[in-house]
Design a protein around this motif. Structure first.
Motif, short mmCIF file in Angstrom:
data_model
loop_
_atom_site.label_atom_id
_atom_site.label_comp_id
_atom_site.label_asym_id
_atom_site.label_seq_id
_atom_site.Cartn_x
_atom_site.Cartn_y
_atom_site.Cartn_z
N ARG A 1 64.88 11.00 3.82
CA ARG A 1 63.47 11.74 3.83
C ARG A 1 63.34 12.59 2.75
NH1 ARG A 1 63.83 15.82 7.30
NH2 ARG A 1 65.46 15.60 8.89
N ILE B 1 60.63 15.92 2.37
CA ILE B 1 61.37 17.43 2.39
C ILE B 1 61.07 18.12 1.13
CG2 ILE B 1 63.41 18.69 2.11
CD1 ILE B 1 64.71 16.56 3.91
N ASP C 1 59.52 10.55 8.35
CA ASP C 1 59.09 11.81 7.50
C ASP C 1 58.23 12.82 8.26
OD1 ASP C 1 59.95 10.91 4.94
OD2 ASP C 1 58.38 9.45 4.65
N SER D 1 60.48 16.01 8.64
CA SER D 1 60.32 16.97 7.58
C SER D 1 59.35 18.19 7.82
CB SER D 1 60.19 16.33 6.29
OG SER D 1 61.15 15.53 5.93
#
Length: 473
Positions: free
Chosen positions: A237, A241, A326, A329
């Motif tokens: 990911r 990030i 995701d 993150s």
């Protein structure tokens, strides 16, 4: 199913019709006699979902309340929400998935200089679709790319997140982000040339993102909406990030919540079992205190009220065992985040069999509608009430009070039982409610409804054990 929440029980159509008539009659009685609220309690049962409401037993109702009766979910649908849902087209969704699959692979180390193959072709396609939508939005939506450097499997590349922004109209209303990753991988995660069609994972998420961009950009909402297609999710990911650190945090954006859209097109398990009217939502616990779980609960309540053909099943986990997305993150940086994913996950879709043949157009459309309505309510509904308090009375009742919200024509009171991940609810027209039944619940929250009947965001939860904890919703 894993970690499923308490589910709704399906009610046959003839019972719904009778219940609707009974509740309509009850509403008149309540208005005349100042009777108690009609709760929509949840039944402790396993699936499938309901599209209506059972009512609480008469003996359990409070004696001093004066609310509007709760109507069946499908009869409370806001016409604006219905129009929004009707715009979602399965042929457009499937066309996007077919195009993304046609690039053969979207591996992060695949070719970037071809228009018919590789992650570079996928990036240009998605960005082109977003820019076409922005050009037709009369300035309501802007699109740009966010480049970042990726080192993976001994190869250094420049990857790109594609970002679309629809600014809000109300100062201080915050920002909501919807995201989906567009990279793919095959059986060997380091193989950049092998077939990796990624139709469901995550062509469906990207297609939904493009379709929601088209619909949401037709008008502005109170809050700002950001839609972003991430690269490099499959390799740690890295795209999300970079987005959180270099866009959200770097620009000090008031992010209220993140919605991750990842694998939402399949209604069939590997064994052939079908789950065509449910979708899972994952969020970080603990259940009592997590802002992300509050967002998941609100999403479930929104869909219960406005999307009767689908049910959100709230999961008591950040993601499936040993898996990620995701939304991690965002959660890691302290932002509320949830993940939408199909109910009938077929793990074989992680390999070369993840083709468009495994995507169900009808289910895919309903899943997209579910997410679209969720973001519309959160970004465009009225702000939640302030100064919510629960006051003890001398007659063993408690009075719930809150500050009136400008433009509100009613309020929805959400009640959470101990250890429950979802709400019961009732509706009122005033800004107070007296009842002897609040004590059976662990927490409550309140949302305002506008003149069209659209609910807004829920307030932070008020804990009923005497302590009030305010949290960012």
């Amino acid at each position: 199913m894993e970690n499923t929440a308490t589910s709704r029980t399906r009610i046959p159509g003839w019972m719904i019709a009778i219940s609707a008539l009974a509740l309509s009659t009850l509403a008149c009685t309540l208005a005349a006699d100042s009777g108690p609220p009609t709760l929509a309690p949840r039944v402790s049962a396993t699936p499938p979902p309901t599209i209506g409401y059972a009512t609480i037993e008469p003996g359990e109702l409070p004696d001093q309340a004066s609310p509007v009766a709760t109507l069946p979910a499908q009869q409370r649908t806001d016409t604006g929400v219905t129009g929004l849902m009707d715009q979602v087209a399965s042929d457009r969704l499937m066309a996007h998935v077919r195009t993304l699959q046609g690039f053969y692979t979207r591996h992060v180390n695949s070719v970037q200089n071809r228009d018919d193959r590789g992650i570079g072709a996928a990036k240009r396609y998605i960005e082109g679709q977003m820019r076409d939508i922005a050009n037709q939005s009369q300035g309501r939506m802007t699109v740009f790319g966010q480049d970042f450097i990726l080192d993976y499997s001994g190869v250094r590349t420049t990857q790109t997140n594609i970002i679309a922004v629809i600014p809000g109209t109300e100062p201080g209303a915050g920002t909501y982000v919807i995201g989906a990753h567009y990279d793919s991988r095959g059986n060997n995660e380091a193989d950049s040339t092998g077939y990796a069609p990624g139709a469901n994972d995550n062509g469906t998420g990207v297609a939904a993102l493009i379709e929601m961009s088209r619909i949401l950009s037709q008008r502005q909402r109170r809050a700002t909406i950001v839609l972003v297609a991430f690269s490099a999710e499959e390799v740690g990911r890295k795209g999300s990030i970079a987005f959180v650190e270099n866009y959200i945090q770097a620009n000090n954006i008031d992010l209220r919540s993140y919605i991750n859209v990842d694998a939402i097109g399949s209604q069939t398990y590997a064994n052939g079992t079908v789950a065509d009217d449910q979708i899972r939502v994952f969020s970080q616990g603990p259940n009592e205190t997590s802002p992300s779980r509050l967002v998941a609960r609100q999403a479930e309540m929104v869909v219960l009220n406005y999307v009767p053909q689908m049910e959100i099943v709230v999961q008591d986990a950040l993601d499936r065992q040993g898996r990620y997305g995701d939304h991690f993150s965002f959660e890691e940086k302290g932002y509320p985040a949830i993940r939408f994913i199909e109910m009938a996950e077929n793990t074989s879709y992680l390999d070369t069999t993840d083709t468009i043949d495994g995507v169900s157009p009808g289910y895919f459309r309903r899943a997209t509608q579910t997410i679209l309505v969720t973001i519309d309510v959160m970004a465009d509904g009225l702000r939640p009430p302030d100064n919510i308090s629960l006051r003890a009375n001398t007659n063993e009742t408690q009075t719930l009070v809150w500050t009136d919200v400008s433009g509100a024509t009613g309020y929805m009171v959400a009640l959470r039982s101990p250890d429950s991940m979802i709400y019961q609810q009732f509706e009122v027209t005033q800004t107070s409610e007296t009842w002897d039944g609040f004590g059976q619940y662990a927490a409550l929250a309140v949302a305002a409804k506008n003149e069209r009947g659209l609910m807004g965001r829920l307030s932070p939860e008020v804990f009923i054990n005497g302590n009030v904890t305010l949290r960012n919703p």
